[in-house]
Design a protein around this motif. Structure first.
Motif, PDB file in Angstrom:
ATOM      1  N   ALA A 152       0.989  -1.059  -0.170  1.00 41.41           N
ATOM      2  CA  ALA A 152      -0.026   0.094  -0.104  1.00 41.41           C
ATOM      3  C   ALA A 152       0.822   1.456  -0.032  1.00 41.41           C
ATOM      4  N   THR A 157       2.269  -1.754   3.751  1.00 40.47           N
ATOM      5  CA  THR A 157       0.868  -2.906   3.115  1.00 40.47           C
ATOM      6  C   THR A 157      -0.324  -2.758   4.692  1.00 40.47           C
ATOM      7  N   ALA A 158      -1.567  -3.653   3.509  1.00 39.08           N
ATOM      8  CA  ALA A 158      -2.904  -3.588   3.867  1.00 39.08           C
ATOM      9  C   ALA A 158      -3.698  -5.071   4.128  1.00 39.08           C
TER      10      ALA A 158
END
Length: 304
Positions: A152, A157-158
């Motif tokens: 992301a 991060t997602a």
């Protein structure tokens, strides 16, 4: 900037082997993954775990991490403060912006010979998929949904949901793993994604028991079928078959149908386990029948 002790994050010692680090990573992911964890910070915890394994799971990065960490922490890792004016330029926090630039600089300084950006293949994902016995005999298609981390932005991060249609091939057995190439975690710096491994599990079934490619099926028979013998129709996972029950059969007797188990590369056998079922004595005629048997047969199964 506070030093991040990735060894502490994964729960391993600084001398841990590569295998120990991988095992610790998988254990932590299983514990904190948002799909299964009730931990209130599951997403953040999973991100920390992935971040730690990104470094310690790679021999070159681990060596550079250890070397540079010793230089700045003097061997005291957890909770130490670093001079933000150092030549690391504040990039020691791998989870923040500039992570790619950090690794490019890190490997250049550590003698790794890598320039022009950090690259690493994505991690594999290991999960389980539950199927029915009939799926192993005939094949099937199943839909699988997974929550996986996605990039992301730099160093972030997602969690995102991934849905896949999975083909279950004919002949799979319990514990077998299906590999879906490129369906694991995303790679870094343009490197390829990891793979998805789905371990086959079977739904519980009161009638069937599976042992490798062999299948055991309980077949109820009447007392007269067991005592006198005869042919009975049995519904098996591959269809209805007619089998001969030998005279004098007792509960627990096994009838083997060679090659009628799971059609794996080496087909298993189907074992029909006989179970003698008594009709209920719930009316006068049935009770009279049992009384006549007791009188005329004088049978005692407990006699020596």
């Amino acid at each position: 900037m506070e030093y991040k002790d990735y060894y502490q994050t994964l729960g391993v010692g600084r001398t841990a082997s590569a295998d120990d680090i991988k095992k610790a990573y998988r254990k932590q992911v299983r514990k904190y993954h948002p799909d299964v964890s009730k931990h209130k910070d599951a997403d953040a915890k999973t991100k920390e775990i992935n971040e730690a394994y990104d470094v310690l799971g790679d021999a070159d990065k681990r060596a550079a991490y250890d070397a540079r960490g010793r230089a700045y922490a003097g061997g005291q890792f957890a909770g130490e403060q670093f001079d933000s004016s150092s030549d690391w330029n504040g990039h020691f926090d791998f989870g923040g912006a500039g992570a790619d630039e950090f690794f490019a600089d890190l490997f250049a300084k550590a003698g790794g010979g890598r320039r022009g950006g950090f690259q690493m293949r994505g991690d594999d994902i290991h999960a389980a998929i539950t199927i029915d016995l009939a799926d192993a005999y005939h094949g099937a298609t199943r839909t699988v949904s997974l929550r996986v981390p996605r990039h992301a932005g730099p160093g972030r991060t997602a969690m995102a949901e991934k849905t896949l249609n999975v083909t279950i091939p004919r002949g799979v057995t319990p514990g077998q793993q299906l590999r879906l190439a490129g369906q694991g975690h995303e790679g870094h710096g343009g490197a390829g994604a990891g793979d998805l491994y789905l371990e086959i599990q079977f739904s519980p079934d009161a009638r069937y028991r599976v042992d490798g490619a062999h299948v055991y099926e309980t077949v109820p028979v009447t007392p007269w079928e067991a005592a006198l013998g005869g042919k009975v129709a049995v519904q098996t996972p591959s269809g209805t078959v007619e089998v001969a029950v030998p005279a004098g059969s007792q509960s627990g007797r096994k009838l083997r149908l060679k090659g009628k188990g799971i059609p794996a590369a080496t087909p298993g056998d189907l074992f029909l386990v006989l179970e003698v079922v008594l009709p209920p004595a719930d009316n006068d005629k049935a009770r009279a029948f049992y009384q006549a048997m007791a009188r005329d047969l004088a049978f005692n199964p407990r006699a020596a």
